[in-house]
Design a protein around this motif. Structure first.
Motif, mmCIF file in Angstrom:
data_model
loop_
_atom_site.group_PDB
_atom_site.id
_atom_site.type_symbol
_atom_site.label_atom_id
_atom_site.label_comp_id
_atom_site.label_asym_id
_atom_site.label_seq_id
_atom_site.Cartn_x
_atom_site.Cartn_y
_atom_site.Cartn_z
ATOM 1 N N ASN A 1 7.595 -13.286 1.851
ATOM 2 C CA ASN A 1 6.862 -12.091 1.448
ATOM 3 C C ASN A 1 7.656 -11.264 0.442
ATOM 4 O O ASN A 1 8.888 -11.165 0.533
ATOM 5 N N LYS B 1 7.537 6.506 -0.222
ATOM 6 C CA LYS B 1 6.562 6.170 -1.259
ATOM 7 C C LYS B 1 7.265 5.924 -2.587
ATOM 8 O O LYS B 1 6.953 4.960 -3.301
ATOM 9 N N THR C 1 7.323 2.102 -4.450
ATOM 10 C CA THR C 1 6.672 1.960 -5.769
ATOM 11 C C THR C 1 7.668 1.609 -6.864
ATOM 12 O O THR C 1 7.289 1.509 -8.036
ATOM 13 N N LEU D 1 0.461 0.704 5.774
ATOM 14 C CA LEU D 1 0.614 -0.559 5.049
ATOM 15 C C LEU D 1 0.418 -1.807 5.898
ATOM 16 O O LEU D 1 0.414 -2.918 5.370
ATOM 17 N N SER D 2 0.256 -1.649 7.207
ATOM 18 C CA SER D 2 0.252 -2.823 8.096
ATOM 19 C C SER D 2 -0.899 -3.784 7.814
ATOM 20 O O SER D 2 -0.806 -4.971 8.145
ATOM 21 N N ALA D 3 -1.978 -3.312 7.213
ATOM 22 C CA ALA D 3 -3.133 -4.182 6.961
ATOM 23 C C ALA D 3 -3.123 -4.807 5.570
ATOM 24 O O ALA D 3 -4.015 -5.587 5.237
ATOM 25 N N ILE D 4 -2.120 -4.525 4.767
ATOM 26 C CA ILE D 4 -2.078 -5.043 3.401
ATOM 27 C C ILE D 4 -1.504 -6.451 3.405
ATOM 28 O O ILE D 4 -0.432 -6.689 3.972
ATOM 29 N N PRO D 5 -2.185 -7.428 2.778
ATOM 30 C CA PRO D 5 -1.670 -8.794 2.721
ATOM 31 C C PRO D 5 -0.317 -8.846 1.998
ATOM 32 O O PRO D 5 -0.020 -8.011 1.140
ATOM 33 N N ASN D 6 0.487 -9.846 2.365
ATOM 34 C CA ASN D 6 1.789 -10.097 1.738
ATOM 35 C C ASN D 6 2.831 -9.022 2.049
ATOM 36 O O ASN D 6 3.883 -8.978 1.402
ATOM 37 N N ILE D 7 2.520 -8.161 3.003
ATOM 38 C CA ILE D 7 3.529 -7.243 3.538
ATOM 39 C C ILE D 7 3.707 -7.597 5.011
ATOM 40 O O ILE D 7 2.746 -7.577 5.773
ATOM 41 N N SER D 8 4.913 -7.945 5.388
ATOM 42 C CA SER D 8 5.151 -8.366 6.772
ATOM 43 C C SER D 8 5.900 -7.288 7.543
ATOM 44 O O SER D 8 6.757 -6.581 6.989
#
Length: 335
Positions: A146, A264, A268, A302-309
């Motif tokens: 990731n 944040k 970013t 952020l827990s539901a964002i793909p490619n973030i573990s």
């Protein structure tokens, strides 16, 4: 339980016996350890009795523990056959992992070598680093898989150590051009007052754990040269503002002490070709009362964002002194 306190092999019908044969007597000596201390550690942990007869080890005890002990012994012997030493940490890892490491994913490219046979190995200049718990193993896999990974859990679980090891490995292999390690410069519950010296002298005490990890993986002269050439940067979180971090392996340690705005800002900074790791312990927040932790908000948002573990550790993943795990459990029980 000491070896003398272990039950006799045939004291009960519930006792079982398994013979494990090792063809190389010299490797068997290394497997047993000085004064059989490796065998003693396995005996104490699994409540079994191990007796040596020639090139065989006879394991006595309850069936499940006997099978597990035999698996651990075979795994350690295979390590010796591969030309590698067996140290206390290796025994601890095999005991925690049950003597086997089933593969849970397929890697490609240069990373395939690190995951052969289900084992996870991180190659650095000074040592080969191996996860010692299932949670650590899953964490290392996520760091390679990731672009943004979080490691959250108590002290002593290897969150930062493994992240820095992966960063060094990816730098050595040419996957990234530089390593950037950062921490919030927040005092741990006490005011240190004025610190003498230039900016580096003032912030280095906060960054020392990151230097310690790097010193484990890179020779001193090489590390000093890489720092001088800015191939490795160690800086407070506040220094990240306004930068775009491209082709870099970036670690934010002690992230529970970052504010929401700092978190944040840091996240970013992620640029093309980079990987970012955020580590923290939610139980050790040193921010002023009433200031929310950016780590908590990052989990929520952020827990539901793909490619973030998100990888989580508990007291059972502590790999420091055994007392550390007991201390953490005591404080958890009181909270």
């Amino acid at each position: 339980m000491t070896r003398a306190e272990l039950p006799e092999a045939n004291a009960s019908d519930a006792m079982h016996k398994q013979i494990v044969e090792f063809p190389d007597n010299f490797l068997l000596i290394d497997l047993c350890g000085e004064h059989d201390r490796n065998l003693a550690e396995i005996e104490q942990t699994l409540s079994v009795q191990i007796l040596r007869r020639g090139n065989e080890l006879a394991v006595h005890g309850e069936q499940a523990q006997v099978v597990e002990a035999a698996d651990v012994l075979r795994a350690l012997y295979e390590r010796l056959e591969a030309g590698r030493a067996v140290e206390r940490g290796d025994i601890d890892r095999e005991l925690r992992m049950g003597g086997t490491e089933a593969d849970t994913g397929v890697q490609d490219g240069d990373q395939l070598e690190m995951f052969q046979g289900g084992r996870v190995e991180i190659k650095t200049r000074k040592k080969l680093v191996e996860p010692r718990t299932d949670a650590q193993k899953a964490y290392v896999r996520s760091l390679f898989s990731n672009e943004l990974a979080f490691g959250i859990g108590p002290a002593g679980t290897g969150k930062t150590y493994l992240a820095v090891a992966v960063g060094v490995s990816m730098f050595i292999e040419g996957h990234v051009d530089r390593i950037i390690l950062s921490r919030p410069a927040v005092e741990a519950g006490e005011k240190l007052g004025y610190l003498p010296g230039d900016m580096k002298d003032k912030v280095d005490p906060y960054m020392q754990p990151l230097y310690d990890a790097l010193n484990d993986f890179l020779p001193g002269k090489q590390l000093a040269k890489l720092i001088e050439e800015k191939k490795i940067e160690i800086a407070p979180l506040a220094f990240m503002r306004g930068r775009t971090l491209s082709n870099a392996f970036v670690v934010l340690d002690e992230a529970q002490n970052a504010t929401t705005m700092q978190m944040k800002m840091f996240l970013t900074r992620l640029g093309e070709g980079s990987r970012m790791v955020v580590t923290g312990d939610r139980t050790q927040i040193d921010l002023p009362r009433g200031v929310p932790s950016g780590l908590h908000d990052a989990e929520r948002l952020l827990s539901a964002i793909p490619n973030i573990s998100f990888n989580y550790f508990t007291a059972k993943d502590v790999v420091r002194h055994p007392l550390v795990a007991a201390i953490i459990k005591a404080y958890e029980a009181d909270s």
